[in-house]
Scaffold this motif. Structure first.
Motif, PDB file in Angstrom:
ATOM      1  N   ARG A 209       0.820  -1.216   0.000  1.00 35.76           N
ATOM      2  CA  ARG A 209       0.000   0.000   0.000  1.00 35.76           C
ATOM      3  C   ARG A 209       0.852   1.263   0.000  1.00 35.76           C
ATOM      4  NH1 ARG A 209      -5.651   0.717   1.760  1.00 35.76           N
ATOM      5  NH2 ARG A 209      -6.017   2.936   1.998  1.00 35.76           N
ATOM      6  N   GLN A 210       2.049   1.184   0.605  1.00 36.66           N
ATOM      7  CA  GLN A 210       2.874   2.395   0.711  1.00 36.66           C
ATOM      8  C   GLN A 210       3.384   2.884  -0.638  1.00 36.66           C
ATOM      9  OE1 GLN A 210       3.376  -0.568   2.244  1.00 36.66           O
ATOM     10  NE2 GLN A 210       5.568  -0.979   2.609  1.00 36.66           N
ATOM     11  N   MET A 211       3.240   2.078  -1.694  1.00 34.67           N
ATOM     12  CA  MET A 211       3.621   2.527  -3.033  1.00 34.67           C
ATOM     13  C   MET A 211       2.607   3.484  -3.642  1.00 34.67           C
ATOM     14  SD  MET A 211       4.838  -0.852  -5.149  1.00 34.67           S
ATOM     15  CE  MET A 211       5.641   0.118  -6.434  1.00 34.67           C
ATOM     16  N   LEU A 212       1.377   3.470  -3.120  1.00 36.78           N
ATOM     17  CA  LEU A 212       0.251   4.057  -3.838  1.00 36.78           C
ATOM     18  C   LEU A 212       0.068   5.532  -3.515  1.00 36.78           C
ATOM     19  CD1 LEU A 212      -2.320   1.158  -3.347  1.00 36.78           C
ATOM     20  CD2 LEU A 212      -0.655   1.484  -5.185  1.00 36.78           C
ATOM     21  N   PRO A 213      -0.397   6.309  -4.494  1.00 36.60           N
ATOM     22  CA  PRO A 213      -0.668   7.733  -4.251  1.00 36.60           C
ATOM     23  C   PRO A 213      -1.955   7.936  -3.455  1.00 36.60           C
ATOM     24  CG  PRO A 213      -1.289   7.144  -6.488  1.00 36.60           C
ATOM     25  CD  PRO A 213      -0.645   5.920  -5.895  1.00 36.60           C
ATOM     26  N   ARG A 214      -2.093   9.122  -2.867  1.00 36.79           N
ATOM     27  CA  ARG A 214      -3.354   9.497  -2.217  1.00 36.79           C
ATOM     28  C   ARG A 214      -4.403   9.777  -3.291  1.00 36.79           C
ATOM     29  NH1 ARG A 214      -2.817  14.512   0.260  1.00 36.79           N
ATOM     30  NH2 ARG A 214      -0.900  14.842  -0.906  1.00 36.79           N
ATOM     31  N   ILE A 215      -5.635   9.375  -3.006  1.00 35.99           N
ATOM     32  CA  ILE A 215      -6.730   9.574  -3.959  1.00 35.99           C
ATOM     33  C   ILE A 215      -7.453  10.868  -3.608  1.00 35.99           C
ATOM     34  CG2 ILE A 215      -8.857   8.615  -4.899  1.00 35.99           C
ATOM     35  CD1 ILE A 215      -7.820   5.838  -4.102  1.00 35.99           C
ATOM     36  N   ARG A 216      -7.581  11.761  -4.605  1.00 37.92           N
ATOM     37  CA  ARG A 216      -8.184  13.077  -4.377  1.00 37.92           C
ATOM     38  C   ARG A 216      -9.307  13.314  -5.395  1.00 37.92           C
ATOM     39  NH1 ARG A 216      -4.104  16.269  -1.780  1.00 37.92           N
ATOM     40  NH2 ARG A 216      -5.563  18.032  -1.831  1.00 37.92           N
ATOM     41  N   PRO A 217     -10.143  14.340  -5.171  1.00 37.93           N
ATOM     42  CA  PRO A 217     -11.162  14.697  -6.163  1.00 37.93           C
ATOM     43  C   PRO A 217     -10.524  15.128  -7.490  1.00 37.93           C
ATOM     44  CG  PRO A 217     -11.627  15.743  -4.045  1.00 37.93           C
ATOM     45  CD  PRO A 217     -10.253  15.169  -3.947  1.00 37.93           C
ATOM     46  N   SER A 218     -11.290  15.049  -8.562  1.00 30.89           N
ATOM     47  CA  SER A 218     -10.793  15.461  -9.881  1.00 30.89           C
ATOM     48  C   SER A 218     -10.633  16.974  -9.976  1.00 30.89           C
ATOM     49  CB  SER A 218     -11.754  14.985 -10.968  1.00 30.89           C
ATOM     50  OG  SER A 218     -12.040  13.620 -10.842  1.00 30.89           O
ATOM     51  N   SER A 219     -11.431  17.706  -9.217  1.00 29.33           N
ATOM     52  CA  SER A 219     -11.331  19.153  -9.110  1.00 29.33           C
ATOM     53  C   SER A 219     -11.190  19.463  -7.631  1.00 29.33           C
ATOM     54  CB  SER A 219     -12.586  19.829  -9.687  1.00 29.33           C
ATOM     55  OG  SER A 219     -12.535  21.229  -9.540  1.00 29.33           O
ATOM     56  N   ASP A 220     -10.010  19.938  -7.225  1.00 34.08           N
ATOM     57  CA  ASP A 220      -9.652  19.961  -5.807  1.00 34.08           C
ATOM     58  C   ASP A 220      -9.257  21.367  -5.361  1.00 34.08           C
ATOM     59  OD1 ASP A 220      -8.867  19.388  -3.257  1.00 34.08           O
ATOM     60  OD2 ASP A 220      -7.499  17.779  -3.793  1.00 34.08           O
ATOM     61  N   ALA A 221     -10.171  22.010  -4.633  1.00 34.04           N
ATOM     62  CA  ALA A 221      -9.904  23.372  -4.160  1.00 34.04           C
ATOM     63  C   ALA A 221      -8.763  23.412  -3.149  1.00 34.04           C
ATOM     64  CB  ALA A 221     -11.167  23.969  -3.544  1.00 34.04           C
ATOM     65  N   ALA A 222      -8.425  22.253  -2.553  1.00 37.10           N
ATOM     66  CA  ALA A 222      -7.307  22.197  -1.618  1.00 37.10           C
ATOM     67  C   ALA A 222      -5.963  22.086  -2.333  1.00 37.10           C
ATOM     68  CB  ALA A 222      -7.487  21.014  -0.657  1.00 37.10           C
ATOM     69  N   PHE A 223      -5.995  21.911  -3.649  1.00 33.48           N
ATOM     70  CA  PHE A 223      -4.806  21.787  -4.494  1.00 33.48           C
ATOM     71  C   PHE A 223      -4.045  20.480  -4.217  1.00 33.48           C
ATOM     72  CE2 PHE A 223      -4.125  26.713  -4.301  1.00 33.48           C
ATOM     73  CZ  PHE A 223      -5.382  26.899  -4.842  1.00 33.48           C
ATOM     74  N   TYR A 224      -3.450  19.939  -5.265  1.00 34.47           N
ATOM     75  CA  TYR A 224      -2.499  18.833  -5.103  1.00 34.47           C
ATOM     76  C   TYR A 224      -1.127  19.391  -4.739  1.00 34.47           C
ATOM     77  CZ  TYR A 224      -6.118  17.031  -8.244  1.00 34.47           C
ATOM     78  OH  TYR A 224      -7.318  16.720  -8.834  1.00 34.47           O
ATOM     79  N   GLY A 225      -0.888  20.619  -5.155  1.00 39.46           N
ATOM     80  CA  GLY A 225       0.378  21.290  -4.906  1.00 39.46           C
ATOM     81  C   GLY A 225       0.508  22.483  -5.829  1.00 39.46           C
ATOM     82  N   LEU A 226       1.623  23.186  -5.733  1.00 39.65           N
ATOM     83  CA  LEU A 226       1.940  24.308  -6.621  1.00 39.65           C
ATOM     84  C   LEU A 226       3.079  23.901  -7.549  1.00 39.65           C
ATOM     85  CD1 LEU A 226       1.970  27.227  -4.015  1.00 39.65           C
ATOM     86  CD2 LEU A 226       0.119  26.655  -5.597  1.00 39.65           C
ATOM     87  N   THR A 227       3.032  24.396  -8.782  1.00 33.60           N
ATOM     88  CA  THR A 227       4.153  24.140  -9.676  1.00 33.60           C
ATOM     89  C   THR A 227       5.410  24.807  -9.115  1.00 33.60           C
ATOM     90  OG1 THR A 227       3.626  26.082 -11.026  1.00 33.60           O
ATOM     91  CG2 THR A 227       2.680  23.972 -11.706  1.00 33.60           C
ATOM     92  N   ARG A 228       6.538  24.152  -9.361  1.00 28.60           N
ATOM     93  CA  ARG A 228       7.814  24.693  -8.867  1.00 28.60           C
ATOM     94  C   ARG A 228       8.168  25.979  -9.631  1.00 28.60           C
ATOM     95  NH1 ARG A 228      11.830  21.932 -10.414  1.00 28.60           N
ATOM     96  NH2 ARG A 228      10.773  20.499 -11.824  1.00 28.60           N
ATOM     97  N   ALA A 229       8.601  26.967  -8.900  1.00 28.67           N
ATOM     98  CA  ALA A 229       8.979  28.236  -9.532  1.00 28.67           C
ATOM     99  C   ALA A 229      10.157  28.046 -10.475  1.00 28.67           C
ATOM    100  CB  ALA A 229       9.313  29.278  -8.473  1.00 28.67           C
ATOM    101  N   ASP A 230      10.998  27.033 -10.207  1.00 25.34           N
ATOM    102  CA  ASP A 230      12.139  26.778 -11.078  1.00 25.34           C
ATOM    103  C   ASP A 230      11.823  25.719 -12.130  1.00 25.34           C
ATOM    104  OD1 ASP A 230      11.944  24.612  -9.395  1.00 25.34           O
ATOM    105  OD2 ASP A 230      14.090  24.493  -8.948  1.00 25.34           O
ATOM    106  N   GLY A 231      10.541  25.376 -12.284  1.00 23.30           N
ATOM    107  CA  GLY A 231      10.121  24.387 -13.266  1.00 23.30           C
ATOM    108  C   GLY A 231       9.794  25.024 -14.604  1.00 23.30           C
ATOM    109  N   PRO A 232       9.230  24.264 -15.516  1.00 25.80           N
ATOM    110  CA  PRO A 232       8.982  24.774 -16.876  1.00 25.80           C
ATOM    111  C   PRO A 232       7.991  25.920 -16.947  1.00 25.80           C
ATOM    112  CG  PRO A 232       8.011  22.588 -16.560  1.00 25.80           C
ATOM    113  CD  PRO A 232       8.888  22.826 -15.388  1.00 25.80           C
TER     114      PRO A 232
END
Length: 502
Positions: A209-232
């Motif tokens: 089970r520890q391999m698996l990602p957390r399951i979230r809504p398809s539209s998530d006001a809590a965000f999955y995260g922010l894009t990295r400022a040093d990313g594309p």
């Protein structure tokens, strides 16, 4: 409010980055293909590192070409080829092997053992899915059993699993390990009603089970995260929309009411019928799946998945050299009045819905000296349409709903001849929207809803518009006679591998 929503559409053959305005119009787009890897017959792989590199390039390319400032992007959504299975190192972020693509059939022995052990009813009841090589769970089991050291890393919490959405989100955000309910519903590992990983099924497949990602809504006001400022993207943008590609197309087509359906034409073909808040078990070879998840709950769908449609046109181009481009298939097919008496069943990866026959393989039947290149090209386009009718008939049987029209999307819908064939073979109007890239649009909608760029589903409905409606032209007798011939051809493709061939 920032004026744009962005989407990464990571597909089987390539990756597209798109920006949409509040009216759902495309304001920027960039696309690149990635390598298809075929190590053995029936094996299909992707290099996950290459996919991420191409993703970064199309993001940069679209922004540079459009001149849009990333600070104007309100949110970003992801949509992806479903079931394709990636494992990577938690510490280094590097893939631990090639990704196994949804088309891959190497897990056939695993699936046969599960079926022989009488486990298919349990999997169907909990996940809504049959046991088949299509889904991620058996692919992950194969990797754990065949990649040296992977199981030990997984048990130690060092190896992570995800479908392509999880892989892209991990890289965008610098380490968020999540998926959404639609992608999780395609793994054979999630309980469809509890919306959580099923511990008993994990044990059956030997998945920690520890391999698996957390399951979230398809539209998530809590965000999955922010894009990295040093990313594309070069800025911190909320990543808050995630849908498997076919569910994203349903969302982008504004099929928000039970009974509404769409068909997407890509590498494969995928028809989804919105069934509302009820997960309807299928008695006709369809999948019961999550259509989308919003903060107030999930909507379910019946799905008919067809493995090979656009990929058959690619086969004509790349393997046989019968056409120079996919677009040429329309001109060549128009040059003959019919398929010259032949049917082509492109069961390269077995047959998916509604047959679910892992032992089927491709056949061309009815060949005579009269048949030309043009007849085979036309038979390939007809095969796309006949397979779609197979699914539509199953949906009618399961839901009791006779569709009055079919919304369509995907790259092949630019082929007017194919769309007219589809209307003729189905006997219902085929409706093409003004925005063809509804998969990316659906992901952008999901992200934009999460941050308030759109107030609700009514705004999204108002954005949807019709480009063209194709009305059926064949008579009933021709339609039914042709379909009887198709069914006979399908029977000749079935059970081939059961004869002991490999």
């Amino acid at each position: 409010m920032k004026p744009y929503a962005a989407a990464i559409d990571q597909g089987t053959t390539g990756t597209r980055f798109m920006l949409f305005d509040r009216q759902g119009r495309v304001v920027a787009s960039c696309y690149e293909e990635h390598t298809q890897i075929y190590p053995q017959p029936g094996w299909v792989e992707h290099d996950a590192a290459e996919i991420w590199a191409r993703t970064a390039r199309v993001i940069s390319g679209a922004l540079q070409a459009s001149g849009i400032d990333p600070a104007q992007i309100a949110a970003i959504g992801i949509t992806n080829q479903r079931e394709t299975t990636v494992v990577w190192d938690r510490r280094t972020g590097e893939p631990l092997c090639n990704a196994i693509v949804w088309q891959d059939t190497r897990t056939r022995p695993i699936c046969q053992r599960l079926i022989a052990d009488g486990l298919e009813p349990a999997f169907r009841a909990r996940t809504g899915l049959p046991i088949a090589t299509y889904f991620s769970g058996p692919k992950l089991q194969w990797l754990l059993e065949n990649v040296p050291g992977l199981r030990d890393k997984a048990l130690a919490g060092q190896a992570l699993f995800g479908t392509i959405d999880s892989w892209i989100i991990w890289n965008l955000t610098g380490g968020a390990h999540v998926t959404d309910v639609t992608n999780a519903s395609r793994t054979m590992l999630m309980d469809l009603r509890k919306l959580d990983w099923d511990d008993e099924l994990l044990q059956v497949l030997g998945v920690p089970r520890q391999m698996l990602p957390r399951i979230r809504p398809s539209s998530d006001a809590a965000f999955y995260g922010l894009t990295r400022a040093d990313g594309p993207l070069g800025a911190e943008v909320p990543v808050c929309g995630d849908l498997g590609d076919q569910q994203a197309a349903l969302f982008g087509q504004a099929c928000f009411e039970p009974g509404q359906a769409k068909n997407t034409y890509g590498t494969g073909c995928f028809m989804l019928l919105n069934t509302g808040s009820e997960a309807i078990p299928s008695a006709s070879g369809l999948l019961t799946t999550v259509a989308y998840g919003l903060p107030d709950g999930v909507t379910y769908a019946l799905e008919g998945s067809i493995a090979i449609t656009g990929a058959a046109v690619q086969w004509l181009r790349d393997n046989l050299g019968l056409i120079g481009s996919a677009a040429e298939s329309e001109t060549v097919a128009r040059s003959v009045e019919d398929a010259g008496g032949i049917y082509f069943v492109p069961a390269f990866s077995g047959l998916f819905a509604p047959y679910w026959d892992m032992d089927a393989r491709g056949v061309i039947v009815g060949l005579t000296r009269y048949v030309t290149r043009a007849h085979l090209v036309r038979a390939t386009l007809e095969a796309i349409c006949y397979q779609t009718r197979d699914v539509l008939e199953a949906m009618r049987a399961d839901s009791g709903i006779a569709l009055s029209a079919l919304k369509v999307d995907g790259g092949a819908t630019v082929n007017d001849f194919l769309m007219q064939l589809q209307a003729d073979i189905l006997g219902v109007p085929v409706v093409r929207p003004t925005v063809n890239e509804t998969t990316a649009l659906g992901a952008a909608y999901a992200a934009g809803l999460a941050v308030g760029l759109w107030a609700g589903l009514d705004e999204l409905r108002a954005n949807w518009g019709v480009d063209r409606t194709f009305e059926p032209q064949w008579g009933l007798a021709r339609r039914e006679q042709a379909y009887v011939g198709w069914k006979r051809a399908v029977e000749r493709s079935r059970g081939w591998m059961a004869c002991g061939d490999t």
